[in-house]
Each structure stands twice: as C-alpha cells, then as structure tokens.
Design a protein around this motif. Structure first.
Motif, mmCIF file in Angstrom:
data_model
loop_
_atom_site.group_PDB
_atom_site.id
_atom_site.type_symbol
_atom_site.label_atom_id
_atom_site.label_comp_id
_atom_site.label_asym_id
_atom_site.label_seq_id
_atom_site.Cartn_x
_atom_site.Cartn_y
_atom_site.Cartn_z
ATOM 1 N N ALA A 28 0.766 -1.133 0.051
ATOM 2 C CA ALA A 28 0.120 0.105 -0.089
ATOM 3 C C ALA A 28 0.883 1.455 0.074
ATOM 4 C CB ALA A 28 -1.000 0.010 1.239
ATOM 5 N N ASN A 29 1.911 1.164 0.608
ATOM 6 C CA ASN A 29 2.865 2.349 0.414
ATOM 7 C C ASN A 29 3.913 2.493 -0.345
ATOM 8 O OD1 ASN A 29 2.149 4.008 2.954
ATOM 9 N ND2 ASN A 29 2.076 1.834 3.881
ATOM 10 N N ALA A 30 3.846 1.500 -1.615
ATOM 11 C CA ALA A 30 4.807 1.458 -2.618
ATOM 12 C C ALA A 30 5.061 2.618 -3.057
ATOM 13 C CB ALA A 30 4.536 0.420 -3.439
ATOM 14 N N ALA A 31 4.504 3.926 -3.049
ATOM 15 C CA ALA A 31 4.658 4.991 -3.623
ATOM 16 C C ALA A 31 4.818 6.334 -2.612
ATOM 17 C CB ALA A 31 3.489 5.495 -4.625
ATOM 18 N N THR A 32 5.101 5.894 -1.276
ATOM 19 C CA THR A 32 5.055 6.689 -0.376
ATOM 20 C C THR A 32 6.679 7.243 -0.237
ATOM 21 O OG1 THR A 32 3.123 6.026 0.821
ATOM 22 C CG2 THR A 32 4.786 7.247 2.259
ATOM 23 N N PRO A 33 7.104 8.194 -0.506
ATOM 24 C CA PRO A 33 8.574 8.733 -0.253
ATOM 25 C C PRO A 33 8.780 8.458 1.293
ATOM 26 C CG PRO A 33 7.228 10.375 -1.430
ATOM 27 C CD PRO A 33 6.300 9.577 -0.779
#
Length: 115
Positions: A28-33
C-alpha cells in the motif's frame, strides 16, 4: 488449552496473519516517499512464540526492515515484485496451516460426536 490441541499451528496461523498485514502495508505504501518496508522473520517469530514469548513480543523481536536491491531516489525501500512474491508465498503457507487446523477441528468434532 489451544496450544495442547493445535500445537504450533495456532501460533503459526496467527504469525502468518500478522506477516500478511505487514506485507500488505508495504504494498500500500509502494509510492510513499521515505517509507521503509518491513517483514517478519517467520522462523524467528515462531521460535520465540513457542518458547513462551507473547505474540506481540515474538512479532516485535522478529520484525526486520527490508534491504532493497535497488535504492530509490525518494528513500522508499518497497520493491513491488518482492512484496508480491512474499505475499503469495505467505498466502499459500497461511492456507496450508488453515487447512491443517480445519482438519484437526473436524477430527475433534467427530470424536466428540462419537463418529
């Protein structure tokens, strides 16, 4: 009581469920910097749990940050292909453990009914 009936399989199912939650959070956090992917060392957690540690202590002691094979510019350590593979592997193991426990419960139920 459940430890005597189900052996390590009850603890294994619980730990696999917790691991599934961590892997899902990673995906779910694959795109969270800056997000740092985590996973549970299942073998270490199960050894701690069967050694008498509480569920939370076993999970906390066996949770590790993943080391990425290719660092990203934004500091995120999630590698989607690795997470998907870990998710699939854990799902198969969860299903196998659940099937074993279901069979055990069915056996106990038949024994109680006198079948």
């Amino acid at each position: 009581m459940s430890d005597r009936l189900f052996g390590i399989h009850g603890a294994a199912l619980e730990l696999r469920s917790q691991r599934m939650g961590l892997i899902t959070a990673n995906i779910a956090n694959a795109a969270t910097p800056g997000y740092k992917a985590r996973d549970i060392d299942f073998g270490a957690a199960l050894a701690a749990r069967t050694g008498g540690a509480s569920r939370d202590a076993a999970i906390d002691g066996a949770t590790r940050f993943r080391l990425p094979t290719m660092p990203s510019l934004d500091g995120n350590t999630v590698e989607l292909a690795n997470e998907q593979m870990a998710f699939a592997e854990n799902a198969v193991a969860y299903s196998a453990t659940l099937s074993f426990l279901t069979g055990k419960v069915n056996t106990i139920t038949r024994a109680l009914k006198g079948e």
